[in-house]
Scaffold this motif. Sequence first.
Motif, short mmCIF file in Angstrom:
data_model
loop_
_atom_site.label_atom_id
_atom_site.label_comp_id
_atom_site.label_asym_id
_atom_site.label_seq_id
_atom_site.Cartn_x
_atom_site.Cartn_y
_atom_site.Cartn_z
N GLU A 222 1.47 -1.65 -0.22
CA GLU A 222 0.20 -0.08 0.25
C GLU A 222 0.88 1.09 0.62
OE1 GLU A 222 -3.76 1.61 2.91
OE2 GLU A 222 -3.27 -0.45 1.97
N ILE A 223 0.75 2.52 -0.77
CA ILE A 223 0.91 3.08 -0.98
C ILE A 223 0.90 4.60 -0.16
CG2 ILE A 223 1.36 5.64 -1.86
CD1 ILE A 223 2.97 2.42 -2.71
N ASP A 224 1.37 5.54 1.04
CA ASP A 224 0.65 6.39 2.09
C ASP A 224 -0.40 7.56 0.91
OD1 ASP A 224 0.75 8.54 3.08
OD2 ASP A 224 1.99 7.22 4.84
N GLU A 225 -0.81 7.72 1.37
CA GLU A 225 -1.81 8.80 0.26
C GLU A 225 -1.12 9.82 0.56
OE1 GLU A 225 -5.25 11.31 3.18
OE2 GLU A 225 -5.51 9.27 1.96
N LYS A 226 -0.26 10.49 0.92
CA LYS A 226 0.64 11.66 1.01
C LYS A 226 1.73 11.39 -0.55
CE LYS A 226 4.66 9.90 2.92
NZ LYS A 226 5.57 10.32 4.32
N TYR A 227 2.06 10.49 -1.38
CA TYR A 227 2.80 10.53 -2.38
C TYR A 227 1.75 11.20 -3.57
CZ TYR A 227 6.47 9.17 0.23
OH TYR A 227 6.81 8.34 1.13
N VAL A 228 0.08 11.32 -3.01
CA VAL A 228 -0.84 11.40 -4.37
C VAL A 228 -1.29 12.67 -4.17
CG1 VAL A 228 -0.59 9.12 -5.26
CG2 VAL A 228 -2.37 9.37 -3.91
N ALA A 229 -1.22 13.23 -2.70
CA ALA A 229 -1.88 14.60 -2.48
C ALA A 229 -2.84 14.39 -2.20
CB ALA A 229 -1.74 15.19 -3.86
N GLY A 230 -3.93 12.93 -1.74
CA GLY A 230 -4.77 13.07 -1.17
C GLY A 230 -5.20 11.52 -1.23
N SER A 231 -7.06 11.69 -0.58
CA SER A 231 -7.32 10.21 -0.93
C SER A 231 -8.41 10.07 -2.37
CB SER A 231 -8.46 10.11 0.08
OG SER A 231 -7.91 10.26 1.41
N TYR A 232 -8.68 11.61 -3.55
CA TYR A 232 -9.66 11.13 -3.68
C TYR A 232 -8.48 11.27 -5.55
CZ TYR A 232 -12.57 12.08 0.09
OH TYR A 232 -13.38 11.97 0.99
N PRO A 233 -7.49 10.38 -5.82
CA PRO A 233 -6.63 10.72 -6.91
C PRO A 233 -7.21 10.26 -8.02
CG PRO A 233 -6.85 8.20 -5.71
CD PRO A 233 -7.57 9.02 -4.97
N ILE A 234 -8.09 10.05 -8.27
CA ILE A 234 -8.85 10.81 -9.75
C ILE A 234 -10.34 11.19 -10.15
CG2 ILE A 234 -8.17 8.12 -10.55
CD1 ILE A 234 -11.08 6.95 -10.14
N SER A 235 -10.29 12.38 -8.86
CA SER A 235 -11.27 12.97 -8.53
C SER A 235 -11.16 14.90 -9.39
CB SER A 235 -12.35 13.30 -7.42
OG SER A 235 -12.42 14.59 -7.73
N CYS A 236 -11.43 14.88 -10.39
CA CYS A 236 -10.85 16.40 -11.02
C CYS A 236 -11.66 17.39 -10.29
CB CYS A 236 -11.61 16.65 -12.40
SG CYS A 236 -11.24 15.09 -13.84
N ALA A 237 -10.23 18.65 -9.83
CA ALA A 237 -10.86 19.83 -10.13
C ALA A 237 -11.72 20.13 -11.07
CB ALA A 237 -9.72 20.66 -9.82
N GLU A 238 -12.83 21.88 -11.02
CA GLU A 238 -13.83 21.91 -11.66
C GLU A 238 -12.35 23.28 -12.34
OE1 GLU A 238 -17.54 22.15 -11.04
OE2 GLU A 238 -16.71 20.45 -10.84
N LEU A 239 -12.96 22.77 -13.78
CA LEU A 239 -12.43 23.46 -15.02
C LEU A 239 -13.37 24.94 -14.40
CD1 LEU A 239 -11.28 23.41 -17.65
CD2 LEU A 239 -13.29 23.58 -18.44
N SER A 240 -11.86 26.12 -14.74
CA SER A 240 -11.85 27.17 -15.25
C SER A 240 -11.14 27.83 -15.69
CB SER A 240 -12.02 27.68 -13.96
OG SER A 240 -11.92 29.18 -13.12
N THR A 241 -11.30 28.50 -17.21
CA THR A 241 -10.58 29.12 -17.95
C THR A 241 -10.38 30.64 -17.95
OG1 THR A 241 -11.97 28.82 -19.87
CG2 THR A 241 -10.73 27.15 -19.16
N LEU A 242 -11.26 31.15 -16.93
CA LEU A 242 -11.36 32.96 -17.59
C LEU A 242 -10.24 33.31 -17.25
CD1 LEU A 242 -14.19 34.62 -17.29
CD2 LEU A 242 -13.81 34.94 -14.45
N THR A 243 -9.40 33.07 -16.89
CA THR A 243 -8.35 34.06 -16.30
C THR A 243 -7.13 34.25 -18.07
OG1 THR A 243 -7.32 32.29 -15.91
CG2 THR A 243 -7.94 34.18 -14.28
N GLY A 244 -7.59 32.64 -18.28
CA GLY A 244 -7.00 32.29 -19.46
C GLY A 244 -7.56 32.77 -20.95
N ILE A 245 -8.98 33.43 -20.67
CA ILE A 245 -9.80 33.46 -21.80
C ILE A 245 -9.70 33.79 -23.17
CG2 ILE A 245 -10.96 35.74 -21.08
CD1 ILE A 245 -13.23 32.50 -21.98
N GLU A 246 -8.97 34.82 -22.80
CA GLU A 246 -8.47 35.35 -24.12
C GLU A 246 -7.36 34.70 -25.06
OE1 GLU A 246 -5.82 39.36 -25.96
OE2 GLU A 246 -5.15 38.58 -23.87
N ASP A 247 -6.75 33.25 -24.65
CA ASP A 247 -5.75 32.88 -25.28
C ASP A 247 -6.95 32.23 -26.09
OD1 ASP A 247 -3.76 33.48 -24.67
OD2 ASP A 247 -3.75 32.32 -23.10
#
Length: 878
Positions: A222-247
């Motif tokens: 078993e790998i300690d979760e600290k090496y993958v930064a948490g217990s939810y390794p395949i949960s995505c953050a919310e997409l937010s492109t507002l700060t790069g919308i011009e591109d």
Amino acid sequence: MSAKIPDIYAKNLICTPPEILSPAGDHEALLGAIKGGADAVYLGVGEFNARQGAKNFTIDDLEAAVDLAHSHGVRVYLALNIPLKQKELQHALDIVDRAYAAGIDAVILQDLGLLRLLNEIYPDLSLHASTQMTIHSKEGVDFVAGLGAKRVIVSRELTTAEVKDIVDNSGVDIEVFVHGALCYSYSGKCLFSSFLHDRSANRGACAQPCRRRYRFLVNDREIDEKYVAGSYPISCAELSTLTGIEDIIKTGVVSLKIEGRMKKPEYVTASAAAYKTAVEKICTRGEKPTRAELEAGEAELAKLFYRGFTRGFILGEKGVSHPKYSSNYGAFLGKVLDISRSKGSTKLTVRLEENIQVKDGISIFTRERMLGSAVTGIVTISGEHVKSAKKGEKVGLEISSKTGRAVQRGDELYLTTDTQLLDTLQKTKLKTIPVSLRANARKGEKFAVEIRKEIDKREEKEKREEKEKGSKTEDTSYAEFADDYIVQRAEKAPTTEEQIRKAMESLGDTPFEAASVEIEADENIFIPVGVLKNTRRKAADLLLEKILKTNKKEQKCPDLEGFNHLCSLEGDAGSKNEAARISAVGMKKEGRGLRDTASKKLLLSVEVQNIPSLLQAASAGADIAYIPISFFEVLMSPNSADRLEDLKAEKTELVFRIPRITHDRELGGLKPLLEKVRDAGFTVACSNLGASQLAKKLSIPFVAQKDLNIFNAFTASTFYQAGAYRVTLSSELNLSEIKNVCETLQACEVSGQTEVLVYGRELMLITENDLLKPLVDRKMIRKESEVLLVDQSGSEFPVQRLGTRTLIYNSKVLDMLKYVKNMKGYGVDVLRLDLSLNTPTEVKEITKVYKQAIAGEEVKLKPARGIEYTTGHYFKGV
């Protein structure tokens, strides 16, 4: 936040503003989108859409929804973006027929069969290819464009450079997602929820297994979760492109799509307004929003829904997962500096990172879990109770004592409910349509009002196209009304120009807003106020009536049985396909082993991952073998001459499998290899539309893989007509549904083969996210390591790293051995074994047993230790 009215009178746009496309999960969300200034909304009707969990609309209230949106200048797209079973197609046509008559602006589709049907039945209806089609290349765009798609929503995994290349080299409009929830898998290629919970993500019923806790096992350690930064390794953050919308705007896409048909109306309003404001500033006024402005807008959106933000693959951010926590927890508020507990409440001292007021909601990251609470009181450092506090202030936040017991110093606080923001958004007025009015007040003539809606770039383009076609259409942007009242000479107090102007501008009870008023009036006239208002109201009513009638159509009431000819191989497409099949059958005569499709002998195909397994499969009797195309040149080398002779002796058809995901750069690299495959007389297997299109262009007969979500005969025939000689039906169909497809193909006299998977570990998902990179970088994983993702129930899902992509397989192995003797009765031609994760010895054993079962022998497969077996969806479906 209030939406700004677009300056449609600006003639010198810096760039063409892309459409802001917002989600409308229900009536309230539709109102929210209109308030936010969205140019268009997408909505679902019933269960035939990719968000079955949303309230959605009924077919009976669809017309009212379309009229409401159109009355405020907002377009409406019907999301019918799931693969459809054979028995569902007629119902889907009935829904589209009602929507067509109601004036829907476009239909968003995943099912290629339905796309072809609608293009045939409704040639004047705009059809959009859903992101669920997994289109991530120019070739993929060309494939659906050839079937009638006018717009393509490309995969979220593309970068701005890739999107721009597609825009510049495609003849259809391109749309991208810019905000909201991300799927961990490539959309349209996920079976995780389907096989774990019998809820198909591809059909809009995802149970979100990616949002759950997982741990890693590497070679049983078993790998300690600290090496993958948490217990939810395949949960995505919310997409937010507002700060790069011009591109993103610079790519030339026509539409910016916001995800969120499950989210609340205030979220819809705020997200539409944030992106609309940025687009207008860039495209209409030629100004560049400051980083601070964009970050402030993003922070406001975080208060409405937040589980971490990612700029997404589109802006070059590959680390899109958010392992820390998988649910909404709001905008960062600060850390607990001190705690004071009393009998009735707990006071948390914090230096605020956001404004806050009493009754706002907060979440607290405790050592154990996330907790939520309302703020019941705010106390200043001097001990004064106040109703609100500003960012930067140090205050005490009072919460319930029950929640407070679990809180410790250093815990992070997040603002989940900003009551003031919600109140502001709820009070935002609906978006209006700017109009110009002209009042004619001449003595002795009827008082008349003309009203005109200025058309935007899209409408201007459509009108120009209609004119070029020679069509004569009514001007639906203009109306006029003349009252019976004859303008009189004033006897006493004359009607002033200001009074007329005021009456014309009073459009509050309509969806219009007066952008300009022109008055042509004689001096010293009299017109009653009631006449002024009534004439303006009647003119506005006439314009609204014209607007609502613009897209209304007569129902066509199509009968599916009348379109069975679309399944046949007649016509140009069929002729090309016939030539491809003749070429393929000709390979049999050369000893390649490709069978005559008219034969009904049940064949066995085996998918392997290496050459030793290929040889074992052939020696065990496999009729067909699939192997990665990367092995082609090795097999064609002089050193492999004996191997090829062995395959010929065994009469094994050899098919080279193209990777499941092939961006343009990868397809371009594969083209010379594909030409060699063709010239050597072999065929290929395609898992995406881009690969299928390239095979078609190179005249290479191909197998359409199950990744293409083939649910019905019309979709199957689409691939036959493109050059496929075999299609692998979706693993989400049950036996009865498979029989429906095969019987329909037989009735249409289609001679292509059908194939189903009967053994192997199903690939649950493929993602662009490099899940194992943190462990590889720490040298905790090597190439030969066995990596398992383990859920809270103990189920173990094999994980493989393919370049920088990640593949996750089912914890259970599909096994239909005991039912093989009945499979021919369901009309299929080929049974496939996916042995890509098995050793060569296992490949030989499993292939041999299945070959014996096909021959009618009573056999059993020795169960592998520690493996759980399943019959998949064959006896239930989704």
